[in-house]
Write a protein that holds these residues in place. Structure first.
Motif, mmCIF file in Angstrom:
data_model
loop_
_atom_site.group_PDB
_atom_site.id
_atom_site.type_symbol
_atom_site.label_atom_id
_atom_site.label_comp_id
_atom_site.label_asym_id
_atom_site.label_seq_id
_atom_site.Cartn_x
_atom_site.Cartn_y
_atom_site.Cartn_z
ATOM 1 N N LEU A 6 5.491 -59.340 36.433
ATOM 2 C CA LEU A 6 6.773 -59.371 37.133
ATOM 3 C C LEU A 6 7.545 -60.663 36.907
ATOM 4 C CD1 LEU A 6 5.762 -57.755 40.541
ATOM 5 C CD2 LEU A 6 6.691 -56.663 38.501
ATOM 6 N N ASP A 7 6.836 -61.735 36.720
ATOM 7 C CA ASP A 7 7.529 -63.007 36.545
ATOM 8 C C ASP A 7 8.124 -63.164 35.155
ATOM 9 O OD1 ASP A 7 4.968 -63.052 35.475
ATOM 10 O OD2 ASP A 7 4.781 -65.219 35.675
ATOM 11 N N LYS A 8 7.979 -62.159 34.314
ATOM 12 C CA LYS A 8 8.529 -62.215 32.961
ATOM 13 C C LYS A 8 9.782 -61.349 32.814
ATOM 14 C CE LYS A 8 5.368 -64.719 30.769
ATOM 15 N NZ LYS A 8 5.645 -65.880 29.916
ATOM 16 N N TYR A 9 10.318 -60.854 33.884
ATOM 17 C CA TYR A 9 11.476 -59.969 33.800
ATOM 18 C C TYR A 9 12.647 -60.603 33.048
ATOM 19 C CZ TYR A 9 9.887 -56.215 36.900
ATOM 20 O OH TYR A 9 9.243 -55.137 37.444
ATOM 21 N N GLU A 10 12.961 -61.843 33.397
ATOM 22 C CA GLU A 10 14.140 -62.479 32.813
ATOM 23 C C GLU A 10 14.044 -62.586 31.296
ATOM 24 O OE1 GLU A 10 12.349 -63.609 35.259
ATOM 25 O OE2 GLU A 10 13.622 -63.966 37.008
ATOM 26 N N ASP A 11 12.821 -62.756 30.797
ATOM 27 C CA ASP A 11 12.640 -62.902 29.357
ATOM 28 C C ASP A 11 13.054 -61.643 28.595
ATOM 29 O OD1 ASP A 11 11.613 -65.376 29.895
ATOM 30 O OD2 ASP A 11 9.520 -64.748 29.801
ATOM 31 N N MET A 12 13.003 -60.513 29.279
ATOM 32 C CA MET A 12 13.282 -59.260 28.604
ATOM 33 C C MET A 12 14.729 -58.808 28.761
ATOM 34 S SD MET A 12 11.819 -57.172 26.660
ATOM 35 C CE MET A 12 12.327 -55.637 25.937
ATOM 36 N N VAL A 13 15.409 -59.284 29.798
ATOM 37 C CA VAL A 13 16.757 -58.808 30.093
ATOM 38 C C VAL A 13 17.705 -59.038 28.919
ATOM 39 C CG1 VAL A 13 18.797 -59.254 31.510
ATOM 40 C CG2 VAL A 13 16.576 -58.960 32.591
ATOM 41 N N GLY A 14 17.645 -60.224 28.332
ATOM 42 C CA GLY A 14 18.539 -60.533 27.216
ATOM 43 C C GLY A 14 18.331 -59.600 26.036
ATOM 44 N N LYS A 15 17.054 -59.292 25.736
ATOM 45 C CA LYS A 15 16.757 -58.404 24.615
ATOM 46 C C LYS A 15 17.254 -56.986 24.890
ATOM 47 C CE LYS A 15 12.792 -60.804 22.607
ATOM 48 N NZ LYS A 15 13.394 -60.973 21.273
ATOM 49 N N LEU A 16 17.084 -56.535 26.127
ATOM 50 C CA LEU A 16 17.529 -55.180 26.454
ATOM 51 C C LEU A 16 19.050 -55.075 26.449
ATOM 52 C CD1 LEU A 16 15.054 -54.025 29.231
ATOM 53 C CD2 LEU A 16 15.259 -53.182 26.905
ATOM 54 N N GLU A 17 19.721 -56.112 26.927
ATOM 55 C CA GLU A 17 21.186 -56.103 26.888
ATOM 56 C C GLU A 17 21.672 -56.024 25.437
ATOM 57 O OE1 GLU A 17 23.401 -55.694 29.006
ATOM 58 O OE2 GLU A 17 22.726 -56.369 30.964
ATOM 59 N N GLU A 18 20.972 -56.730 24.562
ATOM 60 C CA GLU A 18 21.314 -56.667 23.141
ATOM 61 C C GLU A 18 21.058 -55.270 22.583
ATOM 62 O OE1 GLU A 18 19.953 -58.807 18.939
ATOM 63 O OE2 GLU A 18 19.334 -59.649 20.863
ATOM 64 N N ALA A 19 19.969 -54.654 23.041
ATOM 65 C CA ALA A 19 19.631 -53.308 22.569
ATOM 66 C C ALA A 19 20.682 -52.287 22.978
ATOM 67 C CB ALA A 19 18.266 -52.897 23.119
ATOM 68 N N LEU A 20 21.314 -52.499 24.136
ATOM 69 C CA LEU A 20 22.312 -51.546 24.621
ATOM 70 C C LEU A 20 23.537 -51.474 23.712
ATOM 71 C CD1 LEU A 20 22.358 -52.119 28.493
ATOM 72 C CD2 LEU A 20 20.942 -50.579 27.143
ATOM 73 N N LYS A 21 23.738 -52.478 22.881
ATOM 74 C CA LYS A 21 24.905 -52.505 21.999
ATOM 75 C C LYS A 21 24.788 -51.495 20.862
ATOM 76 C CE LYS A 21 25.633 -57.427 22.955
ATOM 77 N NZ LYS A 21 25.658 -58.795 22.367
ATOM 78 N N TYR A 22 23.558 -51.050 20.576
ATOM 79 C CA TYR A 22 23.365 -50.073 19.508
ATOM 80 C C TYR A 22 23.761 -48.684 20.008
ATOM 81 C CZ TYR A 22 20.721 -53.586 16.911
ATOM 82 O OH TYR A 22 20.349 -54.718 16.231
ATOM 83 N N PRO A 23 24.545 -47.943 19.237
ATOM 84 C CA PRO A 23 25.004 -46.621 19.692
ATOM 85 C C PRO A 23 23.880 -45.614 19.893
ATOM 86 C CG PRO A 23 25.557 -46.975 17.374
ATOM 87 C CD PRO A 23 25.094 -48.293 17.907
ATOM 88 N N ASP A 24 22.747 -45.810 19.201
ATOM 89 C CA ASP A 24 21.640 -44.864 19.343
ATOM 90 C C ASP A 24 20.569 -45.368 20.307
ATOM 91 O OD1 ASP A 24 20.849 -46.947 17.732
ATOM 92 O OD2 ASP A 24 19.699 -45.706 16.331
ATOM 93 N N CYS A 25 20.941 -46.314 21.161
ATOM 94 C CA CYS A 25 19.982 -46.835 22.141
ATOM 95 C C CYS A 25 19.525 -45.712 23.072
ATOM 96 C CB CYS A 25 20.627 -47.950 22.961
ATOM 97 S SG CYS A 25 19.584 -48.567 24.293
#
Length: 247
Positions: free
Chosen positions: A175-194
């Motif tokens: 749970l304490d690693k949530y912030e580390d993943m948020v940036g990567k997921l936000e970047e992933a959302l930019k792909y149209p086939d996400c």
């Protein structure tokens, strides 16, 4: 005369084929820059074999052999693996040998490096990432090593969404690693086939971390996509988050 003509035709056909392949064939693996630490063989005892596989253009075969060695190592006795590692520590004075946290309770210490060896020989061996990352995280309780494996997979195959989903599962475990993943997921959302699943997981993270506005926005986007599988869930989340935010 007839034999000469046949030979000439065959020669021209071979030359034409070679020219076509030279112009159109794309070697599946990128050129390896050995000056980078990330491209160095992770285990010294296999370095000569691994480098030979790369230099002589048989990386896939070398990776398959390395994968068999992973299965032999992880499928063998845990006590045997620990004994082998302890012996190597005494012989080579490994820095990590006295680090109980890094060692992971002494269980299959080399598994991460063995998995990295496989995927550095063949970066498209997707099953190896998933198998190794999952075993490290849930079987051996070494989630940081599991994340490192999936990070390598995400770097080599950013559009292979299973890696992101597995990494998300590890983040939920830590749970304490949530912030580390948020940036990567936000970047992933930019792909149209996400995949919509990635967007839903990110919305859940924001909700758990108290960012209800961003979570609401994501669930509204999911609802607007109109996918039946997420219709009921998105309606429930939107209703709850609107009460929390007053929006």
């Amino acid at each position: 005369m007839k034999k000469t003509a046949i030979f000439a035709v065959l020669f021209l056909a071979l030359a034409a084929s070679s020219l076509y392949l030279d112009r159109n064939f794309k070697y599946p693996f990128d050129t390896v820059n050995f000056s980078l630490a990330e491209n160095q063989p992770p285990l010294g005892k296999y370095a000569m074999f691994d480098l030979s596989g790369i230099v002589f253009g048989v990386r896939k075969m070398a990776s398959d052999i390395a994968w068999i060695q992973v299965l032999q190592y992880y499928g063998g006795s845990e006590e045997e693996a620990k004994h082998k590692h302890d012996k190597e520590c005494k012989e080579h004075d490994h820095e990590h040998c006295m680090d109980g946290v890094t060692y992971g309770s002494g269980s299959y210490f080399d598994l991460q490096k063995l998995i990295q060896r496989v995927v550095r020989l063949d970066p498209y061996f997707y099953y190896a990432y998933m198998y190794g990352g999952a075993c490290l995280t849930w079987n051996l309780n070494r989630p940081d090593e599991g994340i490192a494996v999936f990070d390598e997979g995400i770097k080599n195959a950013p559009n292979y969404w299973q890696f992101t989903i597995y990494k998300m599962a590890i983040v939920y475990k830590k749970l304490d690693k949530y912030e580390d993943m948020v940036g990567k997921l936000e970047e992933a959302l930019k792909y149209p086939d996400c995949p919509i699943m990635v967007k839903a997981m990110l919305a859940n993270i924001y909700k758990k971390k108290g960012n209800y506005v961003r979570a609401l926005k994501l669930w509204l986007e999911i609802y607007d996509l109109g996918q039946t599988d997420y219709r009921e869930r998105s309606e429930e989340e939107i209703t709850e988050l609107r009460k929390m935010t007053g929006l």
